[in-house]
Design an enzyme around this catalytic site. Structure first.
Site, short mmCIF file in Angstrom:
data_model
loop_
_atom_site.label_atom_id
_atom_site.label_comp_id
_atom_site.label_asym_id
_atom_site.label_seq_id
_atom_site.Cartn_x
_atom_site.Cartn_y
_atom_site.Cartn_z
N LYS A 192 2.12 -10.02 8.42
CA LYS A 192 1.33 -9.08 9.24
C LYS A 192 1.10 -9.62 10.64
O LYS A 192 1.08 -8.84 11.60
CB LYS A 192 0.01 -8.75 8.55
CG LYS A 192 0.22 -7.93 7.28
CD LYS A 192 -0.93 -7.03 6.94
CE LYS A 192 -0.45 -6.08 5.84
NZ LYS A 192 -1.44 -5.13 5.40
N LYS A 248 9.13 -3.82 1.05
CA LYS A 248 8.12 -3.15 0.22
C LYS A 248 7.68 -1.83 0.86
O LYS A 248 7.47 -1.78 2.07
CB LYS A 248 6.91 -4.09 0.10
CG LYS A 248 5.79 -3.57 -0.78
CD LYS A 248 4.56 -4.47 -0.69
CE LYS A 248 3.65 -4.10 0.46
NZ LYS A 248 2.32 -3.62 0.11
N LYS A 279 1.88 1.58 3.16
CA LYS A 279 1.27 2.75 3.78
C LYS A 279 1.07 2.60 5.28
O LYS A 279 0.89 3.58 5.99
CB LYS A 279 -0.05 3.12 3.07
CG LYS A 279 -1.19 2.15 3.30
CD LYS A 279 -2.44 2.69 2.66
CE LYS A 279 -3.02 1.72 1.65
NZ LYS A 279 -3.38 0.39 2.19
P1 ATP Z 1 -0.78 -1.89 4.05
O1 ATP Z 1 0.55 -1.40 4.48
O2 ATP Z 1 -1.92 -1.38 4.87
O3 ATP Z 1 -0.84 -3.36 3.81
P2 ATP Z 1 -0.24 -1.27 1.31
O4 ATP Z 1 0.50 0.01 1.11
O5 ATP Z 1 0.48 -2.53 1.14
O6 ATP Z 1 -1.03 -1.21 2.68
P3 ATP Z 1 -2.68 -2.16 0.05
O7 ATP Z 1 -3.95 -1.50 0.42
O8 ATP Z 1 -2.38 -3.45 0.72
O9 ATP Z 1 -1.47 -1.18 0.33
O10 ATP Z 1 -2.53 -2.32 -1.50
C1 ATP Z 1 -3.20 -1.57 -2.46
C2 ATP Z 1 -2.62 -1.80 -3.82
O11 ATP Z 1 -1.35 -1.16 -3.93
C3 ATP Z 1 -2.39 -3.27 -4.17
O12 ATP Z 1 -2.69 -3.47 -5.54
C4 ATP Z 1 -0.92 -3.45 -3.92
O13 ATP Z 1 -0.37 -4.50 -4.70
C5 ATP Z 1 -0.39 -2.11 -4.37
N1 ATP Z 1 0.87 -1.79 -3.68
C6 ATP Z 1 1.01 -1.59 -2.34
N2 ATP Z 1 2.28 -1.31 -2.04
C7 ATP Z 1 2.97 -1.36 -3.22
C8 ATP Z 1 4.34 -1.17 -3.56
N3 ATP Z 1 5.24 -0.87 -2.63
N4 ATP Z 1 4.69 -1.28 -4.85
C9 ATP Z 1 3.77 -1.56 -5.81
N5 ATP Z 1 2.46 -1.76 -5.54
C10 ATP Z 1 2.05 -1.65 -4.27
#
Ligand code: ATP
Ligand code: LTN
Length: 339
Positions: free
Chosen positions: A116, A200, A203
């Site tokens: 990040k 990955k 969002k």
């Molecule tokens: P950001 O992009 O803001 O970091 P993010 O999509 O990675 O957001 P988080 O809020 O960091 O989402 O994560 C929320 C939950 O969703 C966590 O348990 C994380 O492990 C899960 N998660 C996020 N992205 C994935 C993915 N691509 N596959 C499986 N689990 C995910």
């Protein structure tokens, strides 16, 4: 089951963008599946969302949106404590106390921090991005959570939390904290980006065809899946080959949402004419999964007052658990008691 028999769980999602099917498959779906078994706490971690650049005019609405989506996905707000992290001062307070017990090197080697930080403009990486895992540890440790259901990307932060809890207990000679275990799903622990299946799905990634959002209209969801990056082959099989990551990702999504075995899925697609057939079926199952979630979401958000009430009541329930833990930490660390 009585509360004393049920295991305590806690997890959270940042209101940092539109929730994706990755968040659903990796995290929320497990929370819903196991809600009868657990004494569960799920927070919207708004204090984590402010560790990178964000829009302060949108944060409050996003926070409500994530809370409403937890419920719309099937979490019963009367059986699970659904709350907003910043509504309790205990999270930030414990985070400071833990910060003073965290070796700097542990933070500097976190891969999420490195990833990040590399994406932020030079000179704008906040100290909060570095100390982010301490706040996450505070979220978990305040509730004595035994289980933390998350996607695979959070495994390192869970290890960090365990190490920190053990170090604290050891240093102050008391079992102040419970050591938590991660719970990572077997299928769909790491959903990859549709436009780039080697990264990955996330969002906060803003490219147009990267992720299906939980609130995408059916046509939009279909369009994104039909445009997903694949390879030039035609065989529809699970594979570890990085060249075939796109097809593998679509199959993983299909497996997570249908619950079928890999063998059954490969047999099902053995007669398909090409990747187009796979994409069509994945699009249908995704759309059918999202339909009831979106309906419920629309109902819930027609009365924001009701949602806010629920969040306030649940924050009170959370506080009843968090406060005594913080008190025990203050005492263990030798701070003068408030009179
Ligand atoms: P950001 O992009 O803001 O970091 P993010 O999509 O990675 O957001 P988080 O809020 O960091 O989402 O994560 C929320 C939950 O969703 C966590 O348990 C994380 O492990 C899960 N998660 C996020 N992205 C994935 C993915 N691509 N596959 C499986 N689990 C995910
Ligand atoms: N860092 C997590 C979000 C998060 C979390 C938590 C997850 C913050 N606090 C406590 C589980 C338990 C992420 O998914 N990026």
């Amino acid at each position: 089951m009585t509360d004393s028999k049920r295991k305590r769980v806690l997890s959270g999602i940042q209101p940092s963008g539109n929730l994706t099917i990755g968040n659903y498959i990796g995290a929320i779906r497990q929370w819903v599946q196991y809600q009868d078994q657990f004494d569960a706490y799920y927070c919207v971690v708004d204090l984590h969302a402010i560790t990178v650049d964000y829009d302060q005019t949108a944060l409050a609405a996003k926070t409500r949106e994530v809370a409403a989506l937890y419920i719309a996905c099937g979490l019963d707000p009367h059986r699970n404590v659904i709350f907003v992290q910043s509504h309790l001062t205990e999270h930030a307070e414990l985070a400071w106390l833990l910060t003073c017990n965290t070796p700097l090197g542990w933070l500097q080697r976190m891969t999420q921090f490195k990833d990040k930080a590399a994406k932020q403009e030079e000179g704008s990486v906040s100290a909060g991005l570095l100390t982010y895992p301490i706040l996450m540890a505070a979220d978990i440790l305040l509730y004595h959570a035994e289980v933390v259901p998350v996607g695979e990307d959070q495994k390192q932060h869970l290890e960090f939390t365990r190490d920190l809890a053990q170090r604290f207990n050891h240093r102050f000679g008391q079992e102040v904290f419970t050591i938590p275990e991660p719970m990572i799903p077997l299928a769909g622990a790491r959903v990859m980006g549709l436009d780039n299946p080697t990264a990955k799905m996330s969002k906060s990634e803003t490219s147009q065809y990267h992720a299906v959002y939980l609130l995408d209209e059916p046509d939009m969801a279909r369009k994104k899946i039909m445009r997903a990056v694949t390879d030039s082959g035609r065989e529809i099989r699970f594979s570890d080959d990085p060249e075939r990551a796109g097809v593998n990702n679509l199959l993983n999504i299909y497996q997570a949402l249908t619950g079928q075995s890999r063998e059954a899925i490969e047999a099902h697609f053995a007669t398909a004419r090409g990747y187009g057939d796979l994409k069509k079926e994945v699009a249908e199952i995704v759309i059918e999964t999202l339909r009831p979630i979106q309906e419920r979401y629309r109902e819930l958000t027609s009365d924001m007052g009701e949602l806010d009430n629920l969040l306030r009541q649940n924050a009170d329930k959370a506080r009843a658990v968090a406060q005594p833990t913080l008190q025990a930490v203050r005492e263990a660390m030798g701070l003068l008691k408030k009179s």
